[in-house]
Design a protein around this motif. Sequence first.
Motif, PDB file in Angstrom:
ATOM      1  N   ARG B 317      -6.138  -6.431   2.642  1.00  0.00           N
ATOM      2  CA  ARG B 317      -5.027  -6.116   3.523  1.00  0.00           C
ATOM      3  C   ARG B 317      -4.979  -4.636   3.894  1.00  0.00           C
ATOM      4  N   ALA B 318      -5.972  -3.898   3.422  1.00  0.00           N
ATOM      5  CA  ALA B 318      -5.870  -2.448   3.511  1.00  0.00           C
ATOM      6  C   ALA B 318      -5.769  -1.942   4.943  1.00  0.00           C
ATOM      7  N   GLY B 319      -6.323  -2.705   5.885  1.00  0.00           N
ATOM      8  CA  GLY B 319      -6.348  -2.182   7.248  1.00  0.00           C
ATOM      9  C   GLY B 319      -5.075  -2.423   8.013  1.00  0.00           C
ATOM     10  N   GLU B 320      -4.046  -2.981   7.359  1.00  0.00           N
ATOM     11  CA  GLU B 320      -2.906  -3.405   8.146  1.00  0.00           C
ATOM     12  C   GLU B 320      -1.642  -2.617   7.872  1.00  0.00           C
ATOM     13  N   PRO B 321      -0.961  -2.236   8.939  1.00  0.00           N
ATOM     14  CA  PRO B 321       0.322  -1.569   8.767  1.00  0.00           C
ATOM     15  C   PRO B 321       1.379  -2.570   8.306  1.00  0.00           C
ATOM     16  N   PRO B 322       2.449  -2.084   7.675  1.00  0.00           N
ATOM     17  CA  PRO B 322       3.455  -2.982   7.102  1.00  0.00           C
ATOM     18  C   PRO B 322       4.370  -3.576   8.155  1.00  0.00           C
ATOM     19  N   SER B 323       5.117  -4.578   7.738  1.00  0.00           N
ATOM     20  CA  SER B 323       6.143  -5.160   8.595  1.00  0.00           C
ATOM     21  C   SER B 323       7.253  -4.141   8.783  1.00  0.00           C
ATOM     22  N   LEU B 324       7.762  -4.020   9.983  1.00  0.00           N
ATOM     23  CA  LEU B 324       8.819  -3.047  10.220  1.00  0.00           C
ATOM     24  C   LEU B 324      10.199  -3.683  10.120  1.00  0.00           C
ATOM     25  N   ILE B 325      10.229  -4.984   9.862  1.00  0.00           N
ATOM     26  CA  ILE B 325      11.530  -5.621   9.656  1.00  0.00           C
ATOM     27  C   ILE B 325      12.014  -5.292   8.249  1.00  0.00           C
ATOM     28  N   ASN B 326      11.111  -5.370   7.289  1.00  0.00           N
ATOM     29  CA  ASN B 326      11.425  -4.932   5.934  1.00  0.00           C
ATOM     30  C   ASN B 326      10.426  -3.859   5.533  1.00  0.00           C
ATOM     31  N   PRO B 327      10.584  -2.660   6.054  1.00  0.00           N
ATOM     32  CA  PRO B 327       9.577  -1.647   5.756  1.00  0.00           C
ATOM     33  C   PRO B 327       9.562  -1.344   4.262  1.00  0.00           C
ATOM     34  N   PRO B 328       8.402  -0.958   3.722  1.00  0.00           N
ATOM     35  CA  PRO B 328       8.319  -0.655   2.301  1.00  0.00           C
ATOM     36  C   PRO B 328       9.308   0.443   1.929  1.00  0.00           C
ATOM     37  N   SER B 329       9.842   0.355   0.733  1.00  0.00           N
ATOM     38  CA  SER B 329      10.754   1.404   0.273  1.00  0.00           C
ATOM     39  C   SER B 329       9.952   2.679   0.045  1.00  0.00           C
ATOM     40  N   GLY B 330      10.665   3.782  -0.057  1.00  0.00           N
ATOM     41  CA  GLY B 330       9.986   5.054  -0.300  1.00  0.00           C
ATOM     42  C   GLY B 330       9.114   5.409   0.884  1.00  0.00           C
ATOM     43  N   CYS B 331       7.923   5.910   0.577  1.00  0.00           N
ATOM     44  CA  CYS B 331       6.987   6.262   1.640  1.00  0.00           C
ATOM     45  C   CYS B 331       6.414   4.978   2.219  1.00  0.00           C
ATOM     46  N   ARG B 332       6.435   4.839   3.543  1.00  0.00           N
ATOM     47  CA  ARG B 332       5.986   3.577   4.135  1.00  0.00           C
ATOM     48  C   ARG B 332       4.484   3.374   4.002  1.00  0.00           C
ATOM     49  N   PHE B 333       3.780   4.405   3.648  1.00  0.00           N
ATOM     50  CA  PHE B 333       2.325   4.279   3.521  1.00  0.00           C
ATOM     51  C   PHE B 333       1.919   3.890   2.103  1.00  0.00           C
ATOM     52  N   HIS B 334       2.876   3.862   1.148  1.00  0.00           N
ATOM     53  CA  HIS B 334       2.441   3.732  -0.244  1.00  0.00           C
ATOM     54  C   HIS B 334       1.643   2.472  -0.577  1.00  0.00           C
ATOM     55  N   PRO B 335       1.906   1.296   0.076  1.00  0.00           N
ATOM     56  CA  PRO B 335       1.092   0.139  -0.311  1.00  0.00           C
ATOM     57  C   PRO B 335      -0.392   0.309   0.015  1.00  0.00           C
ATOM     58  N   ARG B 336      -0.709   1.180   0.957  1.00  0.00           N
ATOM     59  CA  ARG B 336      -2.110   1.358   1.345  1.00  0.00           C
ATOM     60  C   ARG B 336      -2.676   2.660   0.809  1.00  0.00           C
ATOM     61  N   CYS B 337      -1.842   3.487   0.205  1.00  0.00           N
ATOM     62  CA  CYS B 337      -2.268   4.848  -0.109  1.00  0.00           C
ATOM     63  C   CYS B 337      -3.099   4.893  -1.380  1.00  0.00           C
ATOM     64  N   PRO B 338      -4.271   5.504  -1.323  1.00  0.00           N
ATOM     65  CA  PRO B 338      -5.105   5.586  -2.528  1.00  0.00           C
ATOM     66  C   PRO B 338      -4.515   6.536  -3.575  1.00  0.00           C
ATOM     67  N   LYS B 339      -3.596   7.392  -3.164  1.00  0.00           N
ATOM     68  CA  LYS B 339      -3.068   8.385  -4.089  1.00  0.00           C
ATOM     69  C   LYS B 339      -1.613   8.111  -4.440  1.00  0.00           C
ATOM     70  N   ALA B 340      -1.156   6.871  -4.207  1.00  0.00           N
ATOM     71  CA  ALA B 340       0.259   6.576  -4.409  1.00  0.00           C
ATOM     72  C   ALA B 340       0.667   6.813  -5.862  1.00  0.00           C
ATOM     73  N   MET B 341       1.827   7.426  -6.034  1.00  0.00           N
ATOM     74  CA  MET B 341       2.383   7.677  -7.364  1.00  0.00           C
ATOM     75  C   MET B 341       3.648   6.839  -7.508  1.00  0.00           C
ATOM     76  N   GLU B 342       4.232   6.863  -8.704  1.00  0.00           N
ATOM     77  CA  GLU B 342       5.438   6.087  -8.961  1.00  0.00           C
ATOM     78  C   GLU B 342       6.554   6.471  -7.978  1.00  0.00           C
ATOM     79  N   ARG B 343       6.664   7.782  -7.782  1.00  0.00           N
ATOM     80  CA  ARG B 343       7.718   8.318  -6.948  1.00  0.00           C
ATOM     81  C   ARG B 343       7.644   7.824  -5.496  1.00  0.00           C
TER      82      ARG B 343
END
Lengths: 330, 380
Positions: B317-343
């Motif tokens: 799923r890495a190539g896909e942007p998230p749904s904007l109806i329920n955007p991810p909490s926090g940073c919207r890029f975190h589900p795809r981000c290789p450097k995502a942290m807890e925060r």
Amino acid sequence: MTTPAVLDIRGLNVDYGLGSKAVHAVRDVNLTLHRGEVLGLAGESGSGKSTLAYAVTRLLSPPGVITGGEVIYHPRKGEPIDILDLGSEQLRAFRWQEISLVFQGAMNSLNPVHTVRSQLTDVLKAHRADMPRAARDARAAELLSLVGISRDRLGSYPHQLSGGMRQRVMIAMALALDPDIVILDEPTTALDVVMQRQILRQLTRLRAQLDFSVVFITHDISLLIEFSDRIAIMYGGRIVEEAGSKEIYETSNHPYSHGLLHSFPALHGPRRELTGIPGSPPDLTAMPSGCAFHPRCPRKFEPCDQRVPVLAPPTPGSDRSVACWLHAEH
Amino acid sequence: MPEIPDPPTAEVPVSDREIVLEAKDLSKHFAVRRNLRNLADRNRPVVHAVDDVNLKLRRGTVTAVVGESGSGKSTIARLLAQLYPLTGGQLLLQGKPVRAARGRAFRAYCRQVQMIFQDPFGSLNPTHTIRYHLTRALKIHKRAGNTAADLEQALKELLGRVHLTPPERYLDSFPHELSGGQRQRVAIARAMAADPQVLLADEPVSMLDVSIRLGILNLLRDLKERLNLAILYITHDIASARYFADETLVMYAGRMVEGGDSETVTQRPAHPYTQLLIGSAPDPDRVAVEAGAPAGEPTEAADAVAEAVVATEDDDRAGEPPSLINPPSGCRFHPRCPKAMERCRTELPPRFDLPGGQWAACWLYAEDAEERPVLKGAPA
């Protein structure tokens, strides 16, 4: 170019319409696809690149007419076949089995009311009638995992998949019968760059794994340079230059190839003033005399507006060729 | 080929140029269509197309907004043109707040802010001549003069400005008689008829043939320099933003994630998403690098770019942007981000300023981040 040829296009001509009103969309195209290679076909809209793909697979619908030439397919074993001589039954067996096609905007060519499973097994049902149902389902699942989609997506309808996944389902379908040649007509134009790169990497891997040849049609020459082995550049229905992708990037012989390569701003290196190519692509109903590119060419001289240059190696024995009077022996 | 004097208008630094149009905390939510399931629902779901966007368009400057399809970049152009009502935030034209979607005030706003659309095949009426299109624009904006001769003069000037010469050849032709590039030039001429301060260009070249794209971009740059226009350039092609724009902003899923001088953003991308975007763009030079040809020394930024691309390689799923109806909490890029942290999962990252006027909305650059990446070659 040590591998043998798998597809040989000789003197292919395609017209739209008949008689004096005919528009010559593809003229005198000679092209060889070698086994296991990726051949890039670049050109702007109206250059005849898609028409060429449709002609090779005999998918041209009227008013498109193939007016001359031959397309020889060399199977792994057995006699070469001229695709243009096949009857309709033979053609039906031949298509998809030997050459498959992924269309432009392929994401929208899936049937919205059928599941992915039924569309993938449909191909197998048509070509391998004796295959048991369970084997067909297993093959469909295998195909999906080949393109990196999990098996449980088999029951999904196209609208439940994203654009990139639909495109990958189309690629999986093209690979269903282990064809020798896959023709990709602008396969990633509708996708974003991140998805585009992922799909192309996957294709490169599959090609190494399954050993098929690819004809990759696109207008984006910078993409071709990365992903293909050889590039043929079309302009006004003719091939104007053909060479290895690295050679063409380092030294392009035809002024049009040069212009095309310098129409893409670079991401790295010094920022340069770029000019593109002046004028606009030719109108196929009113083609210029001589070399079709001469009205836009910065280096035109005496013979260009009168005689059509032939596609030939710039120096004898070279494995690249160019159709330009600048490089012709007089 | 001559190198452009870099930056093009070196006399006044970009940050000191006058701000013509400013957007403050711009948001746009689109309501999802009513259906049986949410008919009784009081809080109908909305698509968060654009959230908290801040943008400054300056005189004589091209500002690029780069993003994938669905990132909200075209919505921004339409919001700035007041074609959509705002959900939240404010527009300031020359420092004064504007909020007029109709009537005289709206027309006055249009005179200042003009838009060019992506598709020159759809934006010109096929049943009317070029003369009609341009005359109409001149008359609406009261620049047609008093006599027929004045009008003729104004029409010729307009076509000359977009290099459609001789004007007589084009004035009485219909859109279908022109090529895509010529049609886009007519669309630009129509926008120029209002003598605007701001030009909003929504993917002005993506529908055109490759060989004529640069001609249009060079024309826009020329207009910017001669008329001191502020241009918003919406694009998905980050390489063209580097070529054409002074400033580049990167959008992801409705939010701005990075911004700064175009050269800095493309050569030294800070946000992991920008790094992924740059790593994925076709780049013939990469072939040269792989072949061992010298192509500049590898930098840490280049390593980061390569890392970002490799990290997403085999993820389904890495190539896909998230749904904007329920955007991810926090940073919207975190589900795809290789450097995502807890925060990143819980807290929305604010803008963090980086050296050289660059900024990124990424927790990696927070003051208290554990490993703050050092951007090589950054001016101290």
